[in-house]
Design a protein around this motif. Sequence first.
Motif, PDB file in Angstrom:
ATOM      1  N   VAL A 160       0.840  -1.203   0.000  1.00 14.78           N
ATOM      2  CA  VAL A 160       0.000   0.000   0.000  1.00 14.78           C
ATOM      3  C   VAL A 160       0.875   1.253   0.000  1.00 14.78           C
ATOM      4  CG1 VAL A 160      -1.771   1.278   1.250  1.00 14.78           C
ATOM      5  CG2 VAL A 160      -1.854  -1.214   1.183  1.00 14.78           C
ATOM      6  N   ILE A 161       1.942   1.252   0.817  1.00 14.31           N
ATOM      7  CA  ILE A 161       2.823   2.418   0.890  1.00 14.31           C
ATOM      8  C   ILE A 161       3.424   2.729  -0.470  1.00 14.31           C
ATOM      9  CG2 ILE A 161       5.040   3.218   1.803  1.00 14.31           C
ATOM     10  CD1 ILE A 161       4.356   1.832   4.429  1.00 14.31           C
ATOM     11  N   ASN A 162       3.793   1.708  -1.211  1.00 17.38           N
ATOM     12  CA  ASN A 162       4.452   1.899  -2.511  1.00 17.38           C
ATOM     13  C   ASN A 162       3.478   1.895  -3.684  1.00 17.38           C
ATOM     14  OD1 ASN A 162       7.236   1.984  -1.534  1.00 17.38           O
ATOM     15  ND2 ASN A 162       6.933  -0.166  -1.004  1.00 17.38           N
ATOM     16  N   SER A 163       2.189   1.924  -3.402  1.00  8.67           N
ATOM     17  CA  SER A 163       1.198   1.940  -4.479  1.00  8.67           C
ATOM     18  C   SER A 163       1.134   3.317  -5.126  1.00  8.67           C
ATOM     19  CB  SER A 163      -0.183   1.555  -3.931  1.00  8.67           C
ATOM     20  OG  SER A 163      -0.631   2.527  -3.001  1.00  8.67           O
ATOM     21  N   GLU A 164       0.507   3.387  -6.282  1.00  8.86           N
ATOM     22  CA  GLU A 164       0.375   4.642  -7.024  1.00  8.86           C
ATOM     23  C   GLU A 164      -0.686   5.522  -6.365  1.00  8.86           C
ATOM     24  OE1 GLU A 164       0.701   7.685  -8.990  1.00  8.86           O
ATOM     25  OE2 GLU A 164       1.948   6.085  -9.810  1.00  8.86           O
ATOM     26  N   TRP A 165      -0.293   6.706  -5.929  1.00 11.58           N
ATOM     27  CA  TRP A 165      -1.242   7.626  -5.303  1.00 11.58           C
ATOM     28  C   TRP A 165      -1.065   9.066  -5.766  1.00 11.58           C
ATOM     29  CZ3 TRP A 165       0.311  11.565  -1.796  1.00 11.58           C
ATOM     30  CH2 TRP A 165       1.668  11.564  -1.446  1.00 11.58           C
ATOM     31  N   LEU A 166       0.145   9.417  -6.193  1.00  9.99           N
ATOM     32  CA  LEU A 166       0.414  10.808  -6.538  1.00  9.99           C
ATOM     33  C   LEU A 166      -0.359  11.278  -7.763  1.00  9.99           C
ATOM     34  CD1 LEU A 166       4.252  10.851  -5.871  1.00  9.99           C
ATOM     35  CD2 LEU A 166       2.542  12.240  -4.690  1.00  9.99           C
ATOM     36  N   GLY A 167      -0.709  10.358  -8.654  1.00  2.86           N
ATOM     37  CA  GLY A 167      -1.390  10.757  -9.882  1.00  2.86           C
ATOM     38  C   GLY A 167      -2.899  10.670  -9.815  1.00  2.86           C
ATOM     39  N   ARG A 168      -3.451  10.339  -8.649  1.00  4.93           N
ATOM     40  CA  ARG A 168      -4.906  10.191  -8.548  1.00  4.93           C
ATOM     41  C   ARG A 168      -5.552  11.523  -8.163  1.00  4.93           C
ATOM     42  NH1 ARG A 168      -5.884   4.913  -9.315  1.00  4.93           N
ATOM     43  NH2 ARG A 168      -4.228   3.428  -8.763  1.00  4.93           N
ATOM     44  N   ASP A 169      -6.893  11.492  -8.003  1.00  2.01           N
ATOM     45  CA  ASP A 169      -7.593  12.743  -7.734  1.00  2.01           C
ATOM     46  C   ASP A 169      -7.355  13.208  -6.297  1.00  2.01           C
ATOM     47  OD1 ASP A 169      -9.107  11.014  -6.253  1.00  2.01           O
ATOM     48  OD2 ASP A 169     -10.926  11.208  -7.459  1.00  2.01           O
ATOM     49  N   GLU A 170      -7.726  14.447  -6.041  1.00  4.86           N
ATOM     50  CA  GLU A 170      -7.424  15.069  -4.753  1.00  4.86           C
ATOM     51  C   GLU A 170      -8.088  14.354  -3.575  1.00  4.86           C
ATOM     52  OE1 GLU A 170      -7.873  19.446  -2.620  1.00  4.86           O
ATOM     53  OE2 GLU A 170      -7.807  19.277  -4.804  1.00  4.86           O
ATOM     54  N   PRO A 171      -9.362  13.951  -3.655  1.00  4.85           N
ATOM     55  CA  PRO A 171      -9.953  13.244  -2.513  1.00  4.85           C
ATOM     56  C   PRO A 171      -9.197  11.955  -2.154  1.00  4.85           C
ATOM     57  CG  PRO A 171     -11.674  14.003  -3.982  1.00  4.85           C
ATOM     58  CD  PRO A 171     -10.384  14.244  -4.686  1.00  4.85           C
ATOM     59  N   TYR A 172      -8.770  11.207  -3.169  1.00  5.30           N
ATOM     60  CA  TYR A 172      -8.036   9.979  -2.862  1.00  5.30           C
ATOM     61  C   TYR A 172      -6.682  10.309  -2.234  1.00  5.30           C
ATOM     62  CZ  TYR A 172      -5.883   5.400  -3.298  1.00  5.30           C
ATOM     63  OH  TYR A 172      -5.262   4.210  -3.009  1.00  5.30           O
ATOM     64  N   VAL A 173      -6.019  11.350  -2.745  1.00  9.62           N
ATOM     65  CA  VAL A 173      -4.725  11.743  -2.188  1.00  9.62           C
ATOM     66  C   VAL A 173      -4.868  12.075  -0.707  1.00  9.62           C
ATOM     67  CG1 VAL A 173      -2.955  13.547  -2.237  1.00  9.62           C
ATOM     68  CG2 VAL A 173      -3.715  12.498  -4.367  1.00  9.62           C
ATOM     69  N   LYS A 174      -5.902  12.842  -0.366  1.00 11.90           N
ATOM     70  CA  LYS A 174      -6.103  13.210   1.042  1.00 11.90           C
ATOM     71  C   LYS A 174      -6.421  11.983   1.897  1.00 11.90           C
ATOM     72  CE  LYS A 174      -7.548  17.972   0.232  1.00 11.90           C
ATOM     73  NZ  LYS A 174      -8.615  18.989   0.384  1.00 11.90           N
ATOM     74  N   LEU A 175      -7.209  11.068   1.353  1.00  9.52           N
ATOM     75  CA  LEU A 175      -7.512   9.834   2.083  1.00  9.52           C
ATOM     76  C   LEU A 175      -6.245   9.010   2.290  1.00  9.52           C
ATOM     77  CD1 LEU A 175      -9.529   7.799   3.282  1.00  9.52           C
ATOM     78  CD2 LEU A 175      -9.870   6.901   0.955  1.00  9.52           C
ATOM     79  N   TYR A 176      -5.407   8.937   1.266  1.00  7.47           N
ATOM     80  CA  TYR A 176      -4.164   8.170   1.361  1.00  7.47           C
ATOM     81  C   TYR A 176      -3.232   8.785   2.404  1.00  7.47           C
ATOM     82  CZ  TYR A 176       0.187   5.926  -0.097  1.00  7.47           C
ATOM     83  OH  TYR A 176       1.368   5.218  -0.114  1.00  7.47           O
ATOM     84  N   ILE A 177      -3.124  10.114   2.415  1.00  6.33           N
ATOM     85  CA  ILE A 177      -2.266  10.772   3.407  1.00  6.33           C
ATOM     86  C   ILE A 177      -2.811  10.540   4.811  1.00  6.33           C
ATOM     87  CG2 ILE A 177      -1.482  13.035   4.222  1.00  6.33           C
ATOM     88  CD1 ILE A 177      -1.364  13.927   1.302  1.00  6.33           C
ATOM     89  N   ARG A 178      -4.122  10.566   4.942  1.00  7.58           N
ATOM     90  CA  ARG A 178      -4.724  10.271   6.250  1.00  7.58           C
ATOM     91  C   ARG A 178      -4.391   8.845   6.684  1.00  7.58           C
ATOM     92  NH1 ARG A 178     -11.169   9.789   7.159  1.00  7.58           N
ATOM     93  NH2 ARG A 178     -11.155   9.228   9.367  1.00  7.58           N
ATOM     94  N   PHE A 179      -4.411   7.909   5.734  1.00  8.44           N
ATOM     95  CA  PHE A 179      -4.032   6.527   6.060  1.00  8.44           C
ATOM     96  C   PHE A 179      -2.577   6.456   6.519  1.00  8.44           C
ATOM     97  CE2 PHE A 179      -1.826   2.733   4.452  1.00  8.44           C
ATOM     98  CZ  PHE A 179      -2.436   1.757   5.233  1.00  8.44           C
TER      99      PHE A 179
END
Length: 671
Positions: A160-179
Motif C-alpha cells: 500500500v505504501i508503494n502503491s500509485e497515489w500521486l497521480g490520482r484525484d485530490e480526494p483519494y490523495v487526502k484519504l491516502y495521506i490520512r491513512f
Amino acid sequence: MVSVATGSDSALTATPSATNRPTMLAASSPVSILKKRKMDEIDSPSPGFNRHLRSAPNKKRPRVTFDTNIQMHKVDTRDNMNARIVREEIRRAIHRHVSVGDSEAYDRVKAIFSADPKKADDVLYAYHLPTHTTLRHHLLGLLSHVASLDRGCSGLVHTVINSEWLGRDEPYVKLYIRFLGNLGAAQGTYLGAIFKMLLTTLAGVPRGTGQLPDYPIVPVSEIYARVHMALRYLLKLIPAGSSTLSPILTQQFPYETDPAKCFIAYTRNIIQIISYAPELQSDILALITEKLVKVDVQIQVDLEDFEDELEELLNAPPDDEEVDDDDYSYMSDDEDDEERRVSEMKGNIRKLDGMIDILFEYYTIPFTNGSLDDKENTLDLLLSHFQTLILPTYRSRHPQFLLFHFSQSSPVLVDRFASACVQLIFNKTQPGIMRQTAAAYLASFVARGAHIPGEVVRDVFDLLIVHLNNLRMDYEGNCRGPDLRRYSPFYSTAQALLYMFCFRWRDLTTAAAEGDSPQQVEELEPSQVAFPPNIKESLTKAIYSRLNPLKICSPGIVTEFARIAHHFQLLYVYPLLETNKRLRITAFRSVSSFSNNYSDVERESRAGEHLGYQLDAYFPFDPYQLPRSRRWLEGDYVEWRGIPGLHADDDSDSGADDDGGDDERGTGTDE
C-alpha cells in the motif's frame, strides 16, 4: 494545487463523490412523487410543490416539467453497503492471515494495491484492474483496521505504501495521506518506510508519474506539493517523527553519479521542509553543506587534470533548464575516457553551482529581513558548519563564500567572523594545520572583503603583528633555520600579514588612520606614504630572524610584498631574496620535526618544487567563478589594483622572480 489545513485532520478526510451520497432522486414522475409522501424518512423534492398538493387535494395535479440544464447523476445505492462489506472482508482477511495462515483473501487485497494502473491500455491486464471506487473502499477498510496492521501484515502495508497515489484525484490523495498518518501513529515501525517512500520523489519525479489513465495530468509542481503535504501532516500528527526523518534525509540524498538535476531538486525540496519542521533546520543545512563540500573537493581534484578547460568550464553560461524536467541527459557510451571525465566535471560544476545558489537564496531572507538576533543566530549556524565541515577540508574553494558574503552584511557580523578565526589561530589545542588554515581565512577575508572597514583592517593587522612577535620570541632561541613543520604557526601568520599588506596597504597607512580615504591615499606621492612605526619594526625583526619567513612563504606573495614595500621605502628585501635562492631548507630539517600526519604532508607537498618546504599559496576567498551563483557576490570584492609604474620600475632593478606580478590579484595565488 492541493491544499490542506495543517491544524485539523478533517482537511485530509476524503470528500465523498456523488456515488457516496444518500440515495436521492434528482427528478421523478408525479406518481413517484406522490408515493414519496407516504415515506416519512425521505424528504419531498420540492416543499413548494407539496404545499400546492395540500392546499388543493381534489384538483388536477400540475404537469411536471424538467429543466434540461440540470446534470443528471447515476447514484450507486449500494456504495455505502459495499464499503461496509469491504471493511468486513478486510477484517476477516487480516484475521485469517495472522491467526491461521490463510492468506487467500489477504493476497487479493494486496493485488488490488499492487496493480499497475499505467497498463490500462493492455486489454487483458486492464480487465483485472480495480476501479477507483474499489480502490477507495479498500483503503477506507484498511484505515478502519490500521491497528491490526502489525509486523505480520508488513507485506500488505509495504504494498500500500508503494502503491500509485500521486497521480490520482485530490480526494483519494487526502484519504491516502490520512491513512499514512494513522498508520505511522498506530504502527511506528512503518514510519521509516513511509518517509523513505516520500523522500524518494523529492530527488526528481520519475517519468510517467502523474499521468494515469482516466485521471487529469498532475504537474510536477503539484506532485512535490502533495509530498510536502504528506510530510507536513505526518510531522504534525507525530511530533517525534522528526528524529526518524533526519537520518533518512541523509540516506535518500542522491548518489554521486546521479545527474545535477537530482541534487538541485532534492536540495530545494528538503530546504522547504524547514518551513514546517524548523527543528530540522540545523540537520538539513549541515547535510547540504556536507554534500556541497564533497562535490567541491571532487571538482578541485578534476581541475588539476583539466587546467586548459578550466576557463571554459567555469565561465559557461548558467543552465536555465528547469530542475523539474525529468528528461535527464546521461553520458553517451561512445565518449572516450577524457570526454567522459570532462562531462562528469561539467555535471559536478552544475551540482555545486545550483546547490550553493539555493543556499544563498535561503540565507538571504534572515540576513535581509531578520532582526539582529536573527542575523547573529543564522551566522552562528554558518560558523558551526564552517568549523566542522569547511575549515578541515583541504583547499575548499566555494562553500566558504556563504560566510564571506553574509559576514559582510553588518559591522557586528564582520567582527563575529574575524573573532572566530582569531580564536582558532590563538588556540594551542587546535592542530597546527587548523591554525594555519584559520590564518589564511582571516587574511583572505580582511584582504578581499570590500565591506570590511579600514579600522577592522588595522585592528586585525595589529593583532597579528603582536602574535607574530610572540611566536618569533618563542621559536627563535632554538631555531637553526627555516623549518615549516616545526614553526608552521609563525609562517602562516607571517604569510597572512604579507597577503593583507599587498591588498590593503592603503588602509594601513598613517594617512588612513587619520581619516583619509583609500582614494586620497593613492593620490599621494610614494615619498609621502608612511606606515606606523610598529609595522616596520615588527616586520623587520621577523623577516631577518633565523626563522627567515621569506624563504618559507609562497614566492608569489613574497615577490609582490617586496615590490610594494620597496616602492614606499618601507623595507628593502631583495638582497635577502637573492641569498634565499642559494639556501637549502633541508639543511635545517631534523628527524624529530618530521610529521607522520598524512594531511599535513599532503597539504605542504602541494606548495611546488620545494617538496613541501614552503607554504601553500592558499587564500580561500580568491575570485569566485561559478557562473550562476556568482551574482550573489557582486560588489563584495576588493579587486587587485596595481600601482602605476611600480612593476615596470622594479622589474628592471630587482632581478627578482616575476611570479604573480601582474595578474588579477598580483600575488601569484591563482589556481
